[in-house]
Scaffold this active site. Structure first.
Site, mmCIF file in Angstrom:
data_model
loop_
_atom_site.group_PDB
_atom_site.id
_atom_site.type_symbol
_atom_site.label_atom_id
_atom_site.label_comp_id
_atom_site.label_asym_id
_atom_site.label_seq_id
_atom_site.Cartn_x
_atom_site.Cartn_y
_atom_site.Cartn_z
ATOM 1 N N ARG A 14 0.858 -1.177 0.000
ATOM 2 C CA ARG A 14 0.000 0.000 0.000
ATOM 3 C C ARG A 14 0.894 1.227 0.000
ATOM 4 N NH1 ARG A 14 -5.388 1.079 1.625
ATOM 5 N NH2 ARG A 14 -5.637 -1.171 1.991
ATOM 6 N N ASP A 125 9.700 7.797 -13.042
ATOM 7 C CA ASP A 125 9.740 7.559 -11.602
ATOM 8 C C ASP A 125 10.695 6.407 -11.283
ATOM 9 O OD1 ASP A 125 9.077 8.085 -8.980
ATOM 10 O OD2 ASP A 125 7.315 6.803 -8.979
#
Length: 773
Positions: A14, A125
């Site tokens: 998460r 990224d």
């Protein structure tokens, strides 16, 4: 929990961008299913859908593949290949990698990023947390899909703290300069991951965006060698170049980084092997757009290696950074070996002569071996360094050639060596470095046709086609019959849209070299741009007689489509697919041709093959659905339209296509709802309006349907079936005379409808007779 076709089994991770689950499909295949944050605007939602489509085409051994995508209760989701292993970030918590492991991981990632860039995709990224380790393989994942580059806020919490792992953004990213973000940004990311592998730390340590930017302004690019003495100087220098604050000072490409790390040399797609790509030429619209490959990439200069200029004795330059350990077949640096004595020098000269003889015979592999023997005996043999480099360039080993020319320039900064290195730099896409070498060559010697041709090539590789034409014009003024310059000028002229001028140059080349396959292909592309498809077809036929190339076959298929030969186009595309089996474009376009011919039995398996290579391509799903619908597989068609709309909820054609499948299934209310979604765009579509009219009529709402039919016929009065369907609605309302008039107009437009219209006419006449009674 069920998300799309996947049953969620457990949560894996998460973070700020969403939550990742392990999930299983009905057939038992497990995936990593990432449930993303909701897009913050319709613009972000559309951008995300486009990016998912682009990423669905990616297939590389070091890129985690995207297997599906959709929307669950308003939240987008991605189904990714499930990789058993840990992240690079988790591995680095236990300490840095060995030098050998660092080179392996970094080489794999640089190859993956280079592949992304050739596909037109930026990662944006790069960091250890987005690298998965599976055995000895590193796989790149998380392509920054949810990063809104238009807003710095998307990268921070409300307190200004960075989301995710800090310290890996390029300066232009941290400053929010979205127009400066490009391939160089990913090169910085590669350097940042390389630094982390060597030190187990990010290159910039900060906890807020402001602190990150301040450190970037205050500090130079960090040195991994300063923190770990065993890091080789050459690897330290490469890492610092990648982390340069100015993107122009970084290596020119991810491929250049991979080459510098010692990865295997990738084959170049040269003009001789591929010809001109006509991007989009195989689409049903037939709109041509030229995307040209350089005609020079397969033709390095074959010239006698220069002797040192008068008054310029060979000298040994100090080398600050160590090169990597010489790969097999790579000559040693003159800085690494002692000077030879007289006897050795004489033997080295003999080996150099053998190298030159092999090069003259175009046996460049043997030439390399001879020059290597010469350099092992005398590492200061200037001619052997240049000969080795030129032989490597002739084998398309331009990265190796650049390094070898550099070794020669350490001994003597000769004008011609600068020019030769400029050619190899330009072949690697390093246009600015190539132009700097051209300037060095000009400063040390006269401007001749060879230098002008090389500078024109460098300008062309950098996108300055007008400047390239100027250089080629000057070169041809000095040597009017240079075929390489004529071909290069034709290429640049075509990129500028000057197709007649390009054709004139190609005609001059073919007058002297009638069997030059790529020039015939280029000529065909220009003729197609001018709408001269028959002539283009002949040129492409000749090109393919000389050499079978996938793109030339695709171009010929495009011409055949324009000329109405769909069967011939499909055959060419299938042949192209056999030559390039990993490219989904060729089976997809062949399937579309066959579908237009009504050969859905052949088209559907080809759509299947294309979707196996690009499983989340919405246009492929939509087109396979239409073919399935026409073939009678309405349930399969509906499933394809469902998947296409999950990828792009704004696809009005998919809504109309699904509406038609549902109409055929007798689900008129569902079809009506789809028509409504398909008509939400700014312009009403005649086909969707007519289909909605059919749904309303079938639901007993004939009066309402007339408005849709009327508008559809206003937009497209030559569609016979719309006339016939409006006639049916009018007949249901008892307006039988008007219905008969509509049936007559439908038959006038398409006489083949006569038989199917007869029962409708009979009913209308019965209605008229009943009214008369």
């Amino acid at each position: 929990m069920q998300i799309g076709p996947y049953r969620v089994l457990e949560e894996i991770a998460r973070g700020g961008m969403g939550v990742v689950y392990r999930a299983r499909r009905a057939d038992g295949r497990e995936v990593a299913l990432k449930l993303l944050r909701r897009p913050e605007s319709p613009l972000a939602e559309r951008r995300q859908a486009r990016e998912v489509q682009a990423l669905s085409r990616l297939r590389h051994p070091h890129v985690v593949s995207l297997e599906g995508a959709g929307v669950h209760e308003g939240q987008p989701w991605l189904a990714l290949e499930l990789v058993a292993g840990e992240t690079l970030e988790a591995r680095l918590r236990r300490g840095p990698l060995s030098i050998a492991d660092t080179r392996r991981v970094a080489t794999q990632l640089a190859g993956a990023v280079s592949y992304l860039h050739t596909c037109g995709v930026l990662h944006r990224d790069l960091k250890p947390d987005n690298v998965l380790l599976r055995g000895d393989d590193a796989l790149l994942t998380d392509f920054g899909l949810t990063l809104d580059l238009a807003s710095d806020a998307s990268r921070m919490t409300h307190t200004g703290a960075l989301q995710g792992t800090p310290g890996y953004w390029a300066p232009e990213q941290a400053r929010g300069e979205k127009l400066a973000i490009g391939t160089g940004t990913d090169v910085y990311g590669l350097g940042a991951v390389l630094f982390a592998c060597l030190t187990a730390r990010p290159p910039v340590e900060a906890t807020t965006l402001l602190e990150h930017c301040e450190r970037l302004e205050a500090d130079e690019a960090p040195s991994p060698r300063a923190q770990r003495a065993e890091v080789p100087r050459w690897l330290d220098a490469l890492c610092r170049r990648c982390l340069a604050r100015d993107p122009a000072q970084r290596p020119a490409s991810a491929e250049a980084v991979r080459q510098a790390l010692g990865g295997p040399t990738a084959p170049l797609h040269t003009a001789r092997s591929w010809g001109w790509a006509l991007a989009g030429a195989c689409g049903l619209a037939g709109a041509f757009a030229v995307a040209l490959l350089s005609p020079l990439a397969d033709e390095p200069a074959e010239v006698e290696p220069p002797s040192p200029a008068q008054g310029e004795p060979p000298r040994q330059a100090e080398v600050e950074a160590e090169p990597p350990s010489p790969a097999q077949g790579e000559p040693p640096s003159p800085a690494q070996l002692p000077p030879a004595d007289g006897a050795h020098a004489e033997t080295a000269q003999a080996w150099s002569a053998r190298g030159r003889a092999a090069s003259d015979a175009r046996d460049y592999a043997r030439a390399l071996e001879a020059y290597e023997r010469a350099l092992a005996l005398d590492p200061r043999a200037f001619m052997a360094h240049v000969g080795w480099a030129t032989s490597a360039a002739n084998l398309d080993r331009h990265a190796d050639a650049v390094a070898a020319y550099g070794r020669a320039l350490e001994l003597a900064p000769h004008a011609q060596v600068f020019r030769l290195r400029a050619f190899s730099l330009a072949s690697l896409g390093r246009a600015q470095e190539a132009l700097r070498d051209c300037a060095q060559a000009e400063a040390r010697g006269e401007v001749d046709a060879d230098l002008l041709r090389t500078r024109g090539y460098a300008r062309s590789q950098g996108g300055d086609y007008a400047g390239a034409v100027v250089d080629y014009d000057r070169a041809l003024a000095l040597e009017p019959d240079r075929l390489d310059v004529l071909g290069s000028r034709g290429y640049a002229q075509a990129q500028l849209g000057r197709y007649d001028a390009a054709l004139a140059d190609f005609a001059r080349v073919l007058a002297r070299d009638p069997d030059h396959a790529s020039t015939h292909a280029y000529r065909g592309a220009c003729l197609a741009q001018l709408g001269r498809y028959t002539e283009a077809l002949a040129a492409l036929d000749r090109s393919l007689e000389l050499e079978a190339a996938p793109q030339a076959l695709s171009n010929r298929a495009a011409c055949k489509m324009e000329l109405g030969d769909l069967e011939g186009a499909a055959a060419d595309l299938l042949q192209a697919q056999r030559l390039a089996p990993q490219d989904p474009t060729f089976p997809a376009e062949a399937a579309r041709c066959l579908s237009r011919l009504g050969r859905h039995d052949l088209a559907i398996p080809l759509f299947d093959r294309a979707l196996a290579l690009a499983p989340a391509d919405g246009s492929l799903l939509r087109d396979r659905g239409r073919s399935r619908s026409d073939f009678g597989d309405l349930k399969g068609a509906e499933a394809d339209f469902d998947r296409a709309l999950a990828l792009d909820p704004q696809d009005v054609v998919a809504y109309r296509s699904r509406a038609l499948a549902r109409f055929k299934l007798g689900r008129y209310a569902d079809a009506l709802a789809d028509c409504g979604r398909g008509l939400e765009g700014p312009k009403p579509d005649a086909k969707t309006l007519a289909l909605r009219g059919m749904c309303l009529t079938s639901l007993g709402r004939a009066a309402e349907s007339l408005a849709d039919y009327d508008l559809a016929l206003k937009l497209d009065p030559r569609e016979p079936r719309t006339w016939a369907n409006r006639g049916r609605a009018l007949a249901d309302l008892g307006r039988c005379a008007e219905a008969l008039a509509d049936y007559d107009e439908a038959e006038r437009l398409d006489p083949s409808l006569r038989q199917s219209l007869e029962p409708l006419r009979a009913r209308a006449r019965e209605g008229l007779a009943a009214d008369g009674d």
